[in-house]
Design an enzyme around this catalytic site. Structure first.
Site: not given
Length: 639
Positions: A492, A577, A609
């Site tokens: 991320s 995601d 994600h």
């Protein structure tokens, strides 16, 4: 070839052989290779809860197909049985309802985060989908022991940008609109009568307001407002409904625990620390009294506010090693479930009897880790180039000197979160393969007060990255890291930091691993999920405004600096995601291939994600292990 040149080549060969020999001897002193299956497979048992009536213990464990399900046992007979039977999707988060007959859990589709809420009857095993709506995300708002057959749930059913509050009958599944929210609503909190009476709402300047109403028939009244550089959230109401507990940083540098009298407006500070934010609170299930508060310094530390539990916390501190947390308790407040987290072993769970002050071991989540030689995680700190104290953690391989090691800078996501102390499978895997692991709570990380948090505003790819480089230089200066063998890795925001590291500081890193990392801040901010609308102003304030300053955001986007990359890069992405879209990874992969840069790309079609399915985790870490071994020289598992 001249004699002088032959002698020089022979000398170089001797030096290379010596280095390889020393390296091999050092790695030979490492503990045995821990199979990735042990480190990254599903836990054997985890996340226990106790039923409100103190009759059943529930937990998560894999079935015969290695799919995580909910299991039950009676506390007396310990006869375990499986309650759910999902074919593919793992269950992670669940809770008891107060009727004692049903458990509820959230489940999305292959990582898309459009969670649906399910209930399961513990006797009949009948499963009911309480929110069977496509492309709608359910959020649990509240359960209440005085309303055992109801639940309040947030659903973005009418407008994808906002979650209205619905009341659902747990027995029939009947759904009724309870409270409409504005698009900018951040949170909604129920009072002791199970009515929504407090909210926080985001403002156009990225600040927020706190509003209450006396009853559901009264209008909302704003009672507090804070600006974009402050933070606040609601903990809950007192039992009489006249006091609201909040955690907020206004009028202070750190987030404090406050009691706000709703009649007089008087505010009382219940707990605070000059350097660290309040991180957790422990609340009595019936009296609603806040009994203890936690601050996460280098490790989790509890401050007891209610003397009636002082002896309990003292007793619990002596049971297991590491940090402890009370993770559940029965309505009678006689039986507690307690977890113990350490850095070099599995999480252990105990059942604690408040009357006898005795604890009994239930299980550990990964018993195969027991007896293995694992690495210890040590808190560290250093000064940034502009004078901030940066905290973090250093883990080095056991059995060998912490000198001149291949090193991985492991960057946390968020970025508005922080790394913490304790067992981490990724960290242990890297250390076992021979790498030092540096984790940095760079500016913009939470927990250290608002001055430190706000120092990260508009510093994605700027001073936030400087803190990572300062940390890398610090570990090199300490003699721990080999300056030619440092990789950067993260997910991320950590994936973004990896891309920044290879583009903005191309001479610093020998390799990079980006997991669901955004490559273009413009496209990232333009593709936020619709239900993040309430946080859009905050993103503009802390990252940059895509409508007003596209050139600034482009200047902080690695996609536009691909030509500067020198080191090889591994990118992994989940196709579903909703936060960092597949395009974020694929656009930089395309640009790198066009520029003849070294890049390997892995796409998981059934992930979002992050990678939750064990087969995907094992595949990813297997590929990454080979990649790091090739470019840094660490150990690699053969199968």
């Amino acid at each position: 070839m001249s004699r002088k040149k032959r002698n020089y080549i022979a000398f170089l060969l001797i030096v290379i052989i010596t280095i390889i020999t020393i390296s091999s001897q050092s790695f030979a002193k490492l503990p045995p290779l821990i199979p990735r299956q042990i480190l990254f497979d599903n836990p054997e048992r985890t996340n226990p809860h106790i039923s409100p009536n103190d009759k059943y213990l529930s937990y998560i464990a894999p079935d015969k197909n290695n799919v995580l399900q909910i299991w039950l046992r009676t506390l007396e007979q310990k006869d375990d049985w499986q309650v759910t039977a999902n074919k593919k999707h793992d269950i992670y988060d669940y809770m008891w309802t107060y009727n004692g007959k049903q458990l509820i859990y959230l489940e999305d589709f292959e990582g898309d985060e459009n969670y649906q809420l399910y209930s399961v009857n513990i006797q009949s095993k009948e499963i009911l989908n309480l929110t069977p709506f496509k492309n709608v995300k359910a959020k649990i708002i509240a359960l209440d022991r005085n309303f055992p057959n109801e639940i309040l749930v947030g659903l973005n059913l009418q407008d994808s940008r906002k979650h209205d509050i619905y009341r659902i009958n747990l027995e029939t599944g009947q759904l009724t609109l309870d409270a409409e929210n504005t698009v900018n609503n951040l949170e909604s909190v129920a009072d002791p009568n199970f009515q929504i009476r407090a909210t926080t709402t985001s403002k156009s300047d990225a600040g927020a307001s706190l509003a209450i109403r006396n009853t559901i028939n009264h209008p909302w009244k704003e009672i507090r407002r804070w600006g974009p550089d402050d933070n606040g959230s609601i903990v809950g109401f007192s039992k009489d409904g006249y006091t609201l507990y909040i955690i907020a940083s206004y009028h202070a540098n750190t987030k404090r625990l406050l009691a706000l009298n709703l009649i007089t407006g008087k505010e009382t500070v219940l707990a605070q620390d000059p350097q660290y934010d309040v991180s957790d609170v422990f609340i009595h299930p019936v009296t609603r009294q806040i009994q203890a508060v936690a601050f996460y310094r280098d490790k989790l530390e509890w401050q007891v506010l209610d003397k009636s539990i002082a002896d309990d916390f003292q007793a619990l501190s002596k049971v297991g090693s590491g940090e402890f947390q009370v993770i559940d308790l029965d309505i009678a407040d006689k039986t507690w479930l307690v977890s113990y987290n350490t850095d070099d072993g599995p999480t252990t769970y105990y059942i604690y009897n408040r009357t006898s002050k005795k604890s009994q071991l239930l299980f550990s989540d990964q018993p195969k880790l027991e007896g293995l030689t694992l690495a210890q995680m040590k808190p560290i700190s250093y000064k940034s180039r502009d004078g901030f104290t940066i905290h973090g953690y250093l883990t080095t391989p056991p059995g060998i000197p912490a000198k001149n090691l291949p090193t991985v800078l492991l960057v946390h996501g968020g970025p508005w979160t922080r790394d913490t102390w304790g067992y981490d499978g990724t960290v242990q895997w890297l250390a076992n393969r021979g790498y030092a692991v540096l984790q940095v709570n760079f500016r913009g990380s939470t927990g250290y007060g608002k001055k430190f948090l706000n120092a990260g505003n508009r510093e994605w790819g700027g001073k936030m990255h400087d803190d990572l480089i300062d940390g890398t230089n610090w570990i090199i200066k300490q003699g721990i890291a080999n300056p030619k063998k440092v990789a950067i890795m993260g997910g991320s925001y950590g994936g973004y930091a990896t891309l920044v590291g290879l583009t903005f500081t191309p001479n610093m890193f020998a390799a990079g691993v980006s997991i669901v990392g955004p490559s273009n801040l413009l496209t990232l901010l333009q593709s936020l999920p619709a239900y993040w609308e309430s946080g859009r102003a905050m993103f503009s304030h802390r990252v940059g405004n895509p409508n007003k300053e596209p050139e600034f955001l482009k200047s902080r986007s690695p996609l536009f600096f691909v030509d500067q990359i020198k080191a090889p890069l591994l990118i992994a992405q989940g196709a579903n995601d909703p936060r960092v879209k597949q395009a974020e990874s694929e656009q930089i992969v395309t640009a790198m291939r066009k520029a003849n840069k070294s890049v390997k790309y892995i796409l998981y079609p059934d992930e979002g994600h992050g990678f939750e399915r064990p087969e995907n985790r094992l595949h990813f870490f297997g590929i990454t292990e080979e990649f790091l071994g090739k470019h840094l020289g660490g150990r690699v598992q053969n199968n």
